[in-house]
Enzyme design. Structure first.
Site, short mmCIF file in Angstrom:
data_model
loop_
_atom_site.label_atom_id
_atom_site.label_comp_id
_atom_site.label_asym_id
_atom_site.label_seq_id
_atom_site.Cartn_x
_atom_site.Cartn_y
_atom_site.Cartn_z
N HIS A 1 0.05 -5.43 2.20
CA HIS A 1 -0.92 -5.31 3.19
C HIS A 1 -1.22 -3.98 3.72
O HIS A 1 -0.37 -3.03 3.88
CB HIS A 1 -0.89 -6.43 4.37
N ASP B 1 -4.79 -9.10 12.69
CA ASP B 1 -3.33 -9.29 13.06
C ASP B 1 -3.14 -10.12 14.53
O ASP B 1 -3.75 -9.84 15.51
CB ASP B 1 -2.68 -7.83 13.24
N ILE B 2 -2.21 -11.12 14.28
CA ILE B 2 -2.15 -12.01 15.30
C ILE B 2 -1.33 -11.30 16.56
O ILE B 2 -1.37 -11.85 17.72
CB ILE B 2 -1.33 -13.22 14.77
N HIS C 1 -2.81 -2.03 7.26
CA HIS C 1 -3.10 -2.18 8.76
C HIS C 1 -4.26 -1.24 8.90
O HIS C 1 -4.32 0.03 8.85
CB HIS C 1 -1.94 -1.73 9.72
P1 5GP Z 1 4.49 -5.46 8.69
O1 5GP Z 1 5.05 -6.47 7.34
O2 5GP Z 1 3.83 -4.54 8.09
O3 5GP Z 1 5.73 -4.65 9.18
O4 5GP Z 1 4.02 -6.50 9.69
C1 5GP Z 1 3.32 -7.33 9.11
C2 5GP Z 1 2.34 -7.64 10.43
O5 5GP Z 1 1.71 -8.99 10.18
C3 5GP Z 1 2.52 -7.56 11.99
O6 5GP Z 1 1.78 -6.61 12.73
C4 5GP Z 1 2.47 -8.99 12.42
O7 5GP Z 1 1.96 -9.17 13.66
C5 5GP Z 1 1.41 -9.55 11.47
N1 5GP Z 1 1.42 -11.02 11.19
C6 5GP Z 1 2.66 -11.78 10.97
N2 5GP Z 1 2.39 -13.07 10.78
C7 5GP Z 1 1.26 -13.25 10.88
C8 5GP Z 1 0.71 -14.33 11.18
O8 5GP Z 1 0.75 -15.49 10.71
N3 5GP Z 1 -0.89 -14.16 11.09
C9 5GP Z 1 -1.43 -12.98 11.44
N4 5GP Z 1 -2.68 -13.17 11.52
N5 5GP Z 1 -0.67 -11.80 11.51
C10 5GP Z 1 0.64 -12.16 11.07
#
Ligand code: 5GP
Length: 132
Positions: A93, A29-30, A95
């Site tokens: 996804h 995660d970035i 985590h």
């Molecule tokens: P969620 O959709 O589960 O609420 O969060 C999405 C997760 O993806 C977040 O923790 C965010 O930091 C991560 N994320 C969003 N865009 C990118 C990206 O371009 N690259 C990576 N490696 N992680 C990402």
């Protein structure tokens, strides 16, 4: 339009890849909650985890289990926490977050800032542990 994660799978957007096979992809995660915070995705683009077909759903968890075991070997932590949100990226996804307490998996807290070198090193360590 393709999701950010589909672009990552295709290599159109860079990522700190840990592992992949024909159907799944794991990367850091970035904006990590903790060092080693990993995202595990199906390459097939489906928004909600629970909308995946049963086979993909079950195999995604098995793929995640291997990742979690490898993470535990190289990231000092009590255990690997699991979260499913999908509020930001509409591509299913999981985590995987190394945790020592509940505060380590609080998504509202400020994220870690890691250097390119740190990201690369962590991804490599987990990837190496997968193979051992
Ligand atoms: P969620 O959709 O589960 O609420 O969060 C999405 C997760 O993806 C977040 O923790 C965010 O930091 C991560 N994320 C969003 N865009 C990118 C990206 O371009 N690259 C990576 N490696 N992680 C990402």
């Amino acid at each position: 339009m393709a999701s950010i994660f589909t672009k990552i799978v295709k290599g159109d957007i860079p990522s700190y890849k840990i592992a992949e096979d024909e159907r799944f992809y794991a990367f850091l995660d970035i904006n990590p909650l903790a060092k080693g915070h990993t995202l595990v995705i199906p390459k097939k683009e489906v928004d909600k985890l629970f909308d995946l077909d049963d086979q993909t759903y079950a195999d995604l968890w098995l793929f995640s289990k291997k990742l979690a075991r490898a993470m535990e070997q190289v990231i000092p932590c009590e255990r690997i926490g699991v979260a499913v949100l999908g509020l930001e990226v509409p591509h299913a996804h999981i985590h995987l977050v190394p945790i020592n307490g509940i505060y380590d998996i609080d998504f509202s807290k400020p994220k870690l800032k890691l250097s390119n070198e740190e990201f690369k090193q962590i991804a490599q360590q987990i990837s190496d542990a997968l193979g051992s």
